[in-house]
Scaffold this active site. Structure first.
Site, short mmCIF file in Angstrom:
data_model
loop_
_atom_site.label_atom_id
_atom_site.label_comp_id
_atom_site.label_asym_id
_atom_site.label_seq_id
_atom_site.Cartn_x
_atom_site.Cartn_y
_atom_site.Cartn_z
N MET A 187 1.98 -51.37 -43.30
CA MET A 187 1.86 -49.91 -43.32
C MET A 187 0.79 -49.41 -42.34
O MET A 187 -0.02 -50.17 -41.83
CB MET A 187 1.53 -49.44 -44.73
N HIS A 188 0.80 -48.11 -42.11
CA HIS A 188 -0.28 -47.35 -41.48
C HIS A 188 -0.40 -47.52 -39.96
O HIS A 188 -1.18 -46.82 -39.33
CB HIS A 188 -1.65 -47.69 -42.08
N ASP A 218 5.40 -52.33 -47.07
CA ASP A 218 5.45 -53.69 -47.60
C ASP A 218 5.18 -53.78 -49.09
O ASP A 218 5.82 -54.56 -49.81
CB ASP A 218 4.51 -54.62 -46.82
#
Length: 484
Positions: free
Chosen positions: A79-80, A235
């Protein structure tokens, strides 16, 4: 057949399941992380495509007939990450990853704007995507001026797979641009970072179709036409789908590179002051809360590098019987910390070392330090209104029975071990591919695995663990005052 693709930090995993969710095969393509400066963590987007080709190519070589029967593909991803594309969909720079902390000043500026916590339900952490874009704007203005699209890592993979700019709710909730309650982009927050909705991908639910596999790739992999690519998930939400952690109150603890305490909820329950992440789940009209620590098995891997012993050898020396803490305390803040401290600058420490402190004592302290950081997460979840009765353990660290006994005792809840099988993010992604391609009921598909064993808290060591956790809690403010 259905294919799950999980784009992690260290590799891309491809996993094949059949219509009955039996795992047929899996393969992995390796990835490396670049750390050009302290606190930086980057990857080239081209490496994700190479690793995916490697993983799927291995499946084609070993299970070509099964791969040819794939009708749905699900995506999971770290992520991110900030993947910045120009108007021709070409990456403008390496992707800034989830564990990159360079934008801590920009994150603090955004977090000081009350609209961000009000709309997203979360603190603006340095690892989130929005502060990374502000860092680029402040430090690489020429690149920022060319940004046409901002994609999360798995959604760049989707772009290559389908030609579509699409994301979904669970991953997008970690950008600090999503209205998490309404499950849509916030134009107000985008404008606060110099962007607008034209810079964002379209949004679908994780269980919905999110594009169709390009004919060229379908032909290359031996597949037919019309292969649906699901919205997918970040995830942790994908792992939750793989574990069946989709109903209210269901929870898992993940001992991976980072550590996660994840609880599914049927309502939006934000409490940003606790530093708990409140995100959309991959299933429609569901959310989840999670506490995140940045260095879980990474802490043990660090000790492995220092000692020259493998992580497995280190934990094996502890045996299976849980021991009382020795008085040596480890703070696992090797790259800062998220929950509950939101501190990108803090660094780790050993405290209480003596002449008798050897490799075994240091290993025990590292295991306990990560465990106590997860206990911090549990307390943060309680402050956000979530109480857990038990958790299921996943991730590489869950192979250590000692570690699981430590977690059960520190958290004061039973820890369930799933029956043998692969129930991680790639499996969850494959389930999402099945749902998107067939329209199956998500709850009926995302069931929990059988429990092979339950590890109960060690009541005889509860007091010793409580005392050691008290020392752990007291050390963060003490070292914060002396951290450079």
């Amino acid at each position: 057949m259905y294919l799950g693709l999980d784009l992690g930090t260290s590799g891309v995993k491809a996993l094949l399941i059949d219509a009955d969710q039996r795992i047929l095969a899996s393969a992995t393509g390796a990835l490396d992380v670049s750390r050009p400066h302290s606190g930086w963590s980057e990857q080239d987007a081209a490496a994700w495509i190479r690793a995916t080709q490697e993983a799927v190519g291995a499946l084609k070589a070993s299970h070509g007939r099964d791969l040819a029967a794939v009708r749905g593909i699900g995506l999971s991803g770290q992520m991110h990450g900030a993947t910045l594309l120009d108007a021709a969909d070409q990456p403008l720079r390496p992707c800034i990853l989830w564990n990159d902390t360079r934008s801590h000043e920009q994150a603090a500026r955004l977090d000081a704007d009350p609209r961000f916590r009000e709309i997203t339900g979360n603190i603006v952490f340095p690892g989130f995507t929005a502060p990374k874009l502000v860092w680029v704007k402040d430090n690489e203005p020429d690149i920022f001026g060319k940004v046409a699209k901002v994609l999360l890592p798995k959604d760049y993979l989707r772009l290559w797979l389908t030609g579509e700019h699409i994301s979904e709710m669970s991953d997008s909730a970690g950008t600090a641009w999503l209205d998490v309650a309404q499950r849509r982009w916030s134009g107000e927050l985008l404008a606060a970072t110099g962007l607008d909705e034209s810079h964002m991908p379209g949004l679908v639910e994780g269980t919905a179709p999110g594009g169709t596999l390009r004919g060229k790739l379908a032909s290359e992999w031996g597949m037919g036409g019309g292969v649906v690519v699901a919205g997918g998930a970040g995830d942790n939400a994908a792992s939750a789908c793989g574990m069946g952690t989709v109903g209210h109150g269901h929870a898992f603890v993940s001992l991976g590179t980072s550590g996660v305490l994840f609880a599914a909820t049927d309502a939006y329950l934000p409490n940003p002051a606790s530093a708990v992440h409140t995100f959309c789940h991959a299933l429609p009209d569901t959310w989840h809360q999670m506490g995140v620590i940045l260095s879980a098995t990474d802490s043990l891997n660090w000790l492995s590098g220092v000692t020259g012993k493998s992580a497995g050898d280190l934990t094996q020396q502890l045996g299976d019987d849980l021991k009382a803490p020795t008085g040596v305390t480890f703070l696992p803040y090797l790259s800062g910390e998220r929950t509950p401290h939101n501190d990108a600058a803090i660094r780790g420490a050993f405290v209480g070392l003596g002449h008798q402190s050897g490799q075994k004592e240091l290993t025990q302290a590292v295991v306990e330090g990560v465990t106590f950081a997860l206990r911090d997460n549990l307390e943060a979840l309680k402050a956000a209104g979530t109480t857990l009765d038990r958790v299921t353990a996943i991730g590489g660290g869950s192979r250590s029975r000692y570690w699981l006994k430590s977690i059960a005792t520190a958290l004061g809840v039973p820890v369930d071990l799933p029956a043998d099988g692969d129930f991680g993010a790639a499996f969850g992604a494959a389930r999402l591919g099945l749902i998107a391609a067939t329209g199956a009921d998500p709850v009926a598909v995302c069931t929990a695995p059988d429990t092979a064993e339950t590890i109960e808290p060690d009541g005889g060591l509860a007091d010793a663990y409580a005392e050691a956790y008290g020392r752990f809690r007291a050390l963060y403010p003490a070292i914060k005052g002396v951290t450079p």
